[in-house]
Motif scaffolding. Structure first.
Motif, short mmCIF file in Angstrom:
data_model
loop_
_atom_site.label_atom_id
_atom_site.label_comp_id
_atom_site.label_asym_id
_atom_site.label_seq_id
_atom_site.Cartn_x
_atom_site.Cartn_y
_atom_site.Cartn_z
N ALA A 8 0.84 -1.08 -0.21
CA ALA A 8 -0.07 -0.07 -0.05
C ALA A 8 0.94 1.12 -0.03
O ALA A 8 1.87 1.50 0.84
N ILE A 9 0.64 2.08 -0.96
CA ILE A 9 1.22 3.30 -0.99
C ILE A 9 0.00 4.66 -0.57
O ILE A 9 -0.85 4.83 -1.09
N CYS A 10 0.55 5.07 0.88
CA CYS A 10 -0.54 5.98 1.42
C CYS A 10 0.25 7.35 1.36
O CYS A 10 1.20 7.70 1.71
N ILE A 11 -0.47 8.42 0.90
CA ILE A 11 -0.24 9.73 0.69
C ILE A 11 -0.83 10.70 1.86
O ILE A 11 -2.10 10.65 2.00
N GLY A 12 0.11 11.15 2.60
CA GLY A 12 -0.64 12.05 3.81
C GLY A 12 0.16 13.38 3.87
O GLY A 12 1.00 13.61 4.74
N LEU A 13 -0.16 14.26 3.05
CA LEU A 13 0.34 15.65 3.10
C LEU A 13 -0.48 16.53 4.24
O LEU A 13 -1.61 16.08 4.66
N ARG A 14 0.11 17.62 4.64
CA ARG A 14 -0.40 18.33 5.67
C ARG A 14 -1.98 18.59 5.54
O ARG A 14 -2.49 18.74 4.25
N ARG A 15 -2.46 18.75 6.64
CA ARG A 15 -3.98 18.63 6.65
C ARG A 15 -4.59 17.47 6.56
O ARG A 15 -5.75 17.35 5.81
N ARG A 16 -3.93 16.27 7.03
CA ARG A 16 -4.62 14.99 6.95
C ARG A 16 -5.96 14.66 7.37
O ARG A 16 -6.28 15.52 8.31
N MET A 17 -6.68 14.01 6.77
CA MET A 17 -8.05 13.59 7.11
C MET A 17 -7.87 12.47 8.23
O MET A 17 -6.59 11.62 7.73
N PRO A 18 -8.39 12.26 9.17
CA PRO A 18 -8.49 11.05 10.40
C PRO A 18 -8.64 9.91 9.61
O PRO A 18 -8.18 8.82 10.02
N GLU A 19 -9.34 9.63 8.45
CA GLU A 19 -9.58 8.34 7.73
C GLU A 19 -8.16 7.86 7.31
O GLU A 19 -8.20 6.66 7.30
N LEU A 20 -7.25 8.53 6.91
CA LEU A 20 -5.90 7.99 6.68
C LEU A 20 -5.35 7.00 7.62
O LEU A 20 -4.98 5.84 7.48
#
Length: 295
Positions: free
Chosen positions: A194-206
């Motif tokens: 899995a490649i997970c993208i989590g840039l600033r202002r991430r949503m809790p779902e990530l």
């Protein structure tokens, strides 16, 4: 830990803007003058004292002090801290004043360009070369690759997918419109990546999604900004990209560059194999006459 069924989630305090707008119609003309200055550039609160704000609005410091207490703040400093948190959290509303002090458009463009170049340079300097090859090999060898990005992070997720789909099959981009995640995650295991993208202002779902995949044993690459946050603890590999900007929106230059680099490394590993996916794709492009070529 998520709140239990019997304990409601703690409500977030109202923002400065909502507090002002809720009371705007009953404010005096002087208070509305101060409110207009704040609403026009709320990010300035992070850098101004109460005296400086009062001066810029043309009101007294006493009026400014009473104004914030009327809005429900214990003191001006409480609202100022809120503005600082919003700026550091990447809120474009609180960063819209960036670049306003440049002498000319040319200065603004040059400053912005220099920062973009610096972001790419700093990000590439921090990359672990051995880890990059390990990540590329894992993506190339995985049974299935899942790419996950919420909100603006999905822009990079789309870029990742559009590159990877050219060199290997079985690429899944999530979340899919109108669907929940559980149906897609249920079949994943240690054979996938899995490649997970989590840039600033991430949503809790990530983080919730990454936690679920961690429980399934799925190896994860986490591509984030420098302040990667708590989701980083769930990933096998973490790449932190510099995203500082001189303007209101975070820079994606280094994130896009790393995406290009990783996809190219995956492609380099896969194209050496017999009857590669890339070769089959190019042959089908020709057969279907899908792409316009320039003379």
């Amino acid at each position: 830990m998520p709140p239990s069924a019997t304990t409601p989630a703690k409500a977030q305090p109202a923002s400065l803007q909502s507090r002002i707008k809720a009371r705007y119609e009953v404010m005096s003309a002087v208070e509305q003058k101060l409110a207009d200055v704040i609403l026009a550039s709320p990010g300035q609160l992070a850098m101004q004292t109460a005296t400086e704000l009062a001066t810029s609005a043309g009101v007294s410091k006493a009026t400014t002090t009473r104004f914030f207490r009327t809005l429900g703040y214990a003191a001006y400093e409480e609202a100022r801290r809120e503005a600082r948190d919003a700026r550091s959290g990447g809120s474009p509303l609180y960063l819209q004043d960036r670049g306003s002090r440049e002498d000319s458009l040319e200065d603004l463009i040059q400053h912005h360009r220099d920062q973009e170049i610096a972001n790419v340079h700093q990000t590439y300097s921090s990359l672990d070369r051995a880890e990059l090859l390990e990540i590329a090999h894992a993506i190339a060898s995985a049974r299935r690759v899942v790419i996950i990005g919420f909100r603006h992070s999905q822009t990079i997720a789309h870029l990742f997918r559009s590159n990877l789909i050219q060199v290997r099959d079985d690429i899944l981009l999530l979340p899919a419109p109108g669907d929940s995640l559980a149906e897609y995650l249920a079949s994943l295991d240690e054979r996938d990546v899995a490649i997970c993208i989590g840039l600033r202002r991430r949503m809790p779902e990530l983080e919730a999604t990454m936690s679920a995949m961690s429980g399934l044993g799925v190896p994860m690459l986490y591509l984030a900004d420098v302040l990667a946050g708590s989701p980083a603890r769930l990933a096998r590999w973490v790449i932190r990209c510099h995203t500082e900007s001189t303007l209101m929106f975070d820079s994606n230059a280094s994130v896009a560059a790393v995406t290009n680099l990783l996809c190219s490394l995956v492609g380099k590993e896969l194209t050496g194999r017999k009857a590669s996916h890339l070769e089959r794709v190019e042959l089908l492009h020709q057969q279907l006459d899908e792409l316009v070529t320039t003379d």
